[in-house]
Write a protein that holds these residues in place. Sequence first.
Motif, PDB file in Angstrom:
ATOM      1  N   LEU A 102       0.827  -1.202   0.000  1.00  0.00           N
ATOM      2  CA  LEU A 102       0.000   0.000   0.000  1.00  0.00           C
ATOM      3  C   LEU A 102       0.866   1.259   0.000  1.00  0.00           C
ATOM      4  CD1 LEU A 102      -2.728   1.402   0.172  1.00  0.00           C
ATOM      5  CD2 LEU A 102      -2.586   1.172   2.647  1.00  0.00           C
ATOM      6  N   VAL A 107       1.233   4.538  -2.330  1.00  0.00           N
ATOM      7  CA  VAL A 107       1.112   5.904  -1.808  1.00  0.00           C
ATOM      8  C   VAL A 107       2.289   6.746  -2.276  1.00  0.00           C
ATOM      9  CG1 VAL A 107       1.130   7.324   0.292  1.00  0.00           C
ATOM     10  CG2 VAL A 107      -0.285   5.260   0.196  1.00  0.00           C
ATOM     11  N   VAL A 121      -2.618  11.732   2.720  1.00  0.00           N
ATOM     12  CA  VAL A 121      -2.717  10.310   3.065  1.00  0.00           C
ATOM     13  C   VAL A 121      -1.809  10.003   4.248  1.00  0.00           C
ATOM     14  CG1 VAL A 121      -2.152   7.970   2.278  1.00  0.00           C
ATOM     15  CG2 VAL A 121      -3.457   9.500   0.799  1.00  0.00           C
ATOM     16  N   ARG A 162      -3.336  11.469   7.414  1.00  0.00           N
ATOM     17  CA  ARG A 162      -4.557  10.777   7.848  1.00  0.00           C
ATOM     18  C   ARG A 162      -4.257   9.375   8.360  1.00  0.00           C
ATOM     19  NH1 ARG A 162      -7.700   9.102  10.495  1.00  0.00           N
ATOM     20  NH2 ARG A 162      -9.773   8.358  10.006  1.00  0.00           N
ATOM     21  N   TYR A 163      -3.523   8.602   7.578  1.00  0.00           N
ATOM     22  CA  TYR A 163      -3.351   7.192   7.912  1.00  0.00           C
ATOM     23  C   TYR A 163      -2.022   6.902   8.604  1.00  0.00           C
ATOM     24  CZ  TYR A 163      -7.449   6.845   5.061  1.00  0.00           C
ATOM     25  OH  TYR A 163      -8.706   7.020   4.565  1.00  0.00           O
ATOM     26  N   LEU A 221      -8.245  13.686   0.051  1.00  0.00           N
ATOM     27  CA  LEU A 221      -8.295  12.318   0.563  1.00  0.00           C
ATOM     28  C   LEU A 221      -9.129  11.427  -0.355  1.00  0.00           C
ATOM     29  CD1 LEU A 221      -8.607  12.965   4.385  1.00  0.00           C
ATOM     30  CD2 LEU A 221      -6.827  11.618   3.260  1.00  0.00           C
ATOM     31  N   PHE A 222     -10.250  11.941  -0.832  1.00  0.00           N
ATOM     32  CA  PHE A 222     -11.093  11.172  -1.748  1.00  0.00           C
ATOM     33  C   PHE A 222     -10.326  10.840  -3.020  1.00  0.00           C
ATOM     34  CE2 PHE A 222     -13.971  11.043  -5.387  1.00  0.00           C
ATOM     35  CZ  PHE A 222     -14.809  10.005  -5.008  1.00  0.00           C
ATOM     36  N   ARG A 278      -7.591   8.235  -2.272  1.00  0.00           N
ATOM     37  CA  ARG A 278      -8.150   6.889  -2.098  1.00  0.00           C
ATOM     38  C   ARG A 278      -8.610   6.309  -3.442  1.00  0.00           C
ATOM     39  NH1 ARG A 278     -10.289   9.000   3.105  1.00  0.00           N
ATOM     40  NH2 ARG A 278     -12.072   9.767   1.930  1.00  0.00           N
ATOM     41  N   THR A 279      -9.193   7.148  -4.294  1.00  0.00           N
ATOM     42  CA  THR A 279      -9.638   6.685  -5.612  1.00  0.00           C
ATOM     43  C   THR A 279      -8.447   6.222  -6.436  1.00  0.00           C
ATOM     44  OG1 THR A 279     -11.535   8.179  -5.573  1.00  0.00           O
ATOM     45  CG2 THR A 279     -10.840   7.358  -7.734  1.00  0.00           C
ATOM     46  N   LEU A 327      -5.511   5.274  -5.336  1.00  0.00           N
ATOM     47  CA  LEU A 327      -4.931   4.074  -4.718  1.00  0.00           C
ATOM     48  C   LEU A 327      -5.757   2.843  -5.065  1.00  0.00           C
ATOM     49  CD1 LEU A 327      -3.874   5.449  -1.235  1.00  0.00           C
ATOM     50  CD2 LEU A 327      -2.360   4.572  -3.019  1.00  0.00           C
ATOM     51  N   ARG A 328      -7.068   2.968  -4.980  1.00  0.00           N
ATOM     52  CA  ARG A 328      -7.948   1.838  -5.307  1.00  0.00           C
ATOM     53  C   ARG A 328      -7.717   1.399  -6.749  1.00  0.00           C
ATOM     54  NH1 ARG A 328     -12.474   4.261  -4.698  1.00  0.00           N
ATOM     55  NH2 ARG A 328     -12.405   4.108  -2.440  1.00  0.00           N
TER      56      ARG A 328
END
Length: 160
Positions: A101, A105, A116, A119-120, A144-145, A148-149, A151-152
């Motif tokens: 992961l 990132v 990121v 946050r994480y 963040l959205f 995450r998009t 990364l997904r």
Amino acid sequence: MAAHQDAVYRLACSMLGSTDQADDVTQDAFVALYQSPIAFESDDHRRNWLLKVAANQCRNIIRDRKRHPSLNLDEAHRAVDRANHRAFERAEHDRDQSMVLWEHVDRLPLDLREVVHLRYGEDLDTKSIAAICGISVGAAHVRLFRARTRLRESLEGGDR
């Protein structure tokens, strides 16, 4: 210093990709704390202030690098990879899954990678992230959205 040194150092490594510069930023942030007349409301307030100082110093260094490049891109990428690998090894995540992961990132643009990490990696809320990054809470949510998009998509696409 013991309570927040690792968090400041990890953020600086993540943003700069250089352990030497991360050491300098960490030291400078704590010197600024020592010299600051601010009466902190809580330990979280102090931590967030340190992270904001460090993030600002990192942005200044990155801006200076762009104005006065000194490393070729291959050396810079290798330095980023080494620094991120060492910094994230200290994280308390499951090593196998988190390394994959965090490698993804590391490929994000700086503005997304920064939110990121905060946050994480540092477990901060979006209000604190917004204050540290100098953006609105809404912009922090959007970053963040988007992160995450991406990364997904990266993880699902098998881009390992």
